[in-house]
Structure formats: C-alpha cells, structure tokens
Design an enzyme around this catalytic site. Sequence first.
Site, PDB file in Angstrom:
ATOM      1  N   LYS A   8      -8.140   7.032 -19.282  1.00 38.25           N
ATOM      2  CA  LYS A   8      -8.409   7.551 -20.616  1.00 38.25           C
ATOM      3  C   LYS A   8      -7.217   7.296 -21.543  1.00 38.25           C
ATOM      4  CE  LYS A   8     -12.123   8.686 -18.448  1.00 38.25           C
ATOM      5  NZ  LYS A   8     -12.333   9.986 -17.846  1.00 38.25           N
ATOM      6  N   TYR A  29     -15.282  18.623 -15.398  1.00 40.05           N
ATOM      7  CA  TYR A  29     -15.643  17.210 -15.380  1.00 40.05           C
ATOM      8  C   TYR A  29     -16.701  16.997 -14.301  1.00 40.05           C
ATOM      9  CZ  TYR A  29     -15.513  12.320 -14.189  1.00 40.05           C
ATOM     10  OH  TYR A  29     -15.901  11.046 -13.875  1.00 40.05           O
ATOM     11  N   ARG A  89       0.837  -1.205   0.000  1.00 35.76           N
ATOM     12  CA  ARG A  89       0.000   0.000   0.000  1.00 35.76           C
ATOM     13  C   ARG A  89       0.870   1.252   0.000  1.00 35.76           C
ATOM     14  NH1 ARG A  89      -1.277   1.765   4.569  1.00 35.76           N
ATOM     15  NH2 ARG A  89      -2.059  -0.137   5.535  1.00 35.76           N
ATOM     16  N   ASP A 115      -6.412  19.692 -14.475  1.00 36.78           N
ATOM     17  CA  ASP A 115      -6.850  18.415 -15.028  1.00 36.78           C
ATOM     18  C   ASP A 115      -6.513  18.439 -16.516  1.00 36.78           C
ATOM     19  OD1 ASP A 115      -8.206  16.240 -16.083  1.00 36.78           O
ATOM     20  OD2 ASP A 115     -10.028  16.532 -14.900  1.00 36.78           O
TER      21      ASP A 115
END
Length: 371
Positions: free
Chosen positions: A195, A99, A47, A170
């Site tokens: 994406k 977004y 982690r 972004d």
Amino acid sequence: MQTETIAIHAGNLTRSTTGDVTAPISLSTTFFRDEQGGYPGGHMYSRVSNPNRSALEKVMADLEKGADACAFSSGNTAGMTLFQALAPGSHIIAPDDMYWGFKKQLQSIFEGILTIDFIDLTTTATIESYIQSNTVMIWVETPSNPLLKITDLAAISVIAKKHQLIFACDSTFASPCFQNPILSGADIVMHSSTKYIGGHSDVLGGILITAAKNEFWDKIRNIQQIGGAVPSPFDCFLLLRSIKTLPYRMRGHAENGMALAKHLAAHSKVEAVYYPGLPSHPHHEIAKKQMSAFGGMLSILIKGDAENAKKVVNKVKLFAQATSLGGVESLIEHRASVEGPDTKTPQNLIRISVGLEHIDDLIADLEQALA
Ligand SMILES: *Cc1c(COP(=O)(O)O)cnc(C)c1O
C-alpha cells in the site's frame, strides 16, 4: 533523526566497492564463506537474509521506532506469520471491522488452531470481559478497513500490559509517517507494504516491526527464514526506493484526503463520510491524540442502495475502479461486492484511496459521477 531523513538514509547499510550512492540489487542467492567457515559479508543464503532485505528491515524498524523488522512477500504473509507464532489452542481478540483477508485467514486456515473473538475495540470498557485464561494477543487495526474506525492505542496497551497479552497493530492505513503504535505501547506493528510504503501499485509486500527483540520475535524470525515467504531482492529494492519519498507522498495523500472528505461531507448525494480527520468522526479526538495526520483513505455512504453506489464507481473517469490502496493514483471501489455475500460492509459504501492528483481534478470527477 527525523522521519524524512530516516526514510532517505537508514536503508543505506553498506558502501559498495564500486562506489554506488544507491545500493545495488544483490541477486546472488548464496554468499562467500571465509577460511574459518564464517560469512564475512554478513549473509549466508538469500532466504535467510540478503543485503536488500536487511536494508528494508532496518529502515522500517527505524521509521516505526522499533528494535527490528521482518519483511515478507505480502501483507497477508506478515499477519499469518504472527498468527503461526502463537501456541495452538490460543485465544486472540480481534476487531469486528478487520481487514477481510485476515478475518478469512483466522476463520479458515486457523480454524481448530486458534479461537478468536471479533469485537468492537473502539469501546475499550468491554474488552476485558472477553479475556480468557488462554488469551495471548489483542490484534488492533487502526484506522480500520473499510469503516475508518479508530482504536485508542494507549488504552489497549494498558489492558494488554495488565493481562500480559501481546499487543499487535495493523497500521497500514496510517503508514509509519502518521502513527507509530510502538510509542503507544504496541509490541508488534504490521504493514501491508503493498500500500503506502510501495506507493505505486507495483510491488507486493508485508512487514512486521517489533518493539523489542525477545523469544516471541525469535519465533517470528524463524518462521520467516525457515518458512521462506520472503520478498525478492528486487521487491526490496523497489520498496526501499519508494520509502525515500514516503513522508512527502503521505503529506499529499493527507492533504487531498482531508479536502475530499470535507467536500463530500457537504454533498447532497452523500449520506455519510468516514474520515478520522473530520471533527464529526466519532473518534476524531482519539485520532488527533495518536496520529499526526489522517491519511488518504476515506469511505462514503451514498444516499440509496448498492445500485446507486455502483453507478457512481462506474461513472468516474479519473479514479480507477479497482481494489487496493495507497498508490499515487486514486482508486475507488464498491467494497461490499469485493468482500462477497457474507460481508457486513454497508451495501451503499464506496471506499476511496485518494491519490496524488490535483484535488480540483479529483473533485470534478466525483462531481460528474455523483450528478
Ligand atoms: C492490503 C491489506 C492487508 C494485506 O496485505 P497484502 O499485501 O494485500 O497481502 C492487510 N491489512 C490491511 C489494512 C490492508 O489494507
């Protein structure tokens, strides 16, 4: 090194003892300690860090010209981590065309924790009037979703520096190949790696890249490691594999995007085309200044209403009627019905993610659907 070379080599951090040219997937959740209690392999627990994630973070930091990167299990988590790192009671400035998942986060999860002004960031003259004593960040999305608005990164940087605000961007639609916001003064760059970076519609991920390692970045790293919304080693392997071809895929997306935008701009059934590469785009000059190419995302307004737009997306055969973007296959969607009843997206808007099929086949499919 140039982008194509970074994409292929920067993620090869270790030479494995078995001689693999491509890094193996490290599934181990825990790592050996030595006699002094140290971690000779550089990793303690998966982690906190693991070899595949470290490799992904290294290549993304290099591609974005940043100092470090943090990878997450989704783009939404990457953004949420940034918002969580801000002090409660902070005010942020965000774009009106944002977004929708982030807008939803800010309005629901961060309600009562952060205050936000959603404003048009493309007219930079008015931004300063929104800055308050508790404003800490300007969040930019360029090109924006779904209207492909372009925000002037250098102009935002001047405002952010003057008022000592964090400038975050972004940059998902541009990919690291066509735009590096850090070179225009951004402090943090965010990508949904679901994406273009993944590029094959088969892995979810998000990433933040920082211009400098500082106290704020330590907070983000801490939320990543203690919060634990991290991508699996296999997800990281898939993203690393995809990144090697990213620069060449992006060339294809941009070439097809431009060709389709030009074709649709001259179509009698199309009212408007939003694509920053078209000279008719209101922010084309700014796009040219800060982007090396314009990507594969475009939106069109169909002449008529929502029903006319839905007819087109129902009639295509090659384009997949599905949300998301950035994969090798072309996608098409009636955006307003994805975003729900409170959306401001025009009802006759169709969003297209132009894939890597031959442009003649894509045009032929849209022609029959528009006929
Ligand atoms: C998809 C997307 C996100 C969210 O990323 P997920 O990986 O879906 O969580 C954020 N910003 C933009 C511009 C996107 O297209």
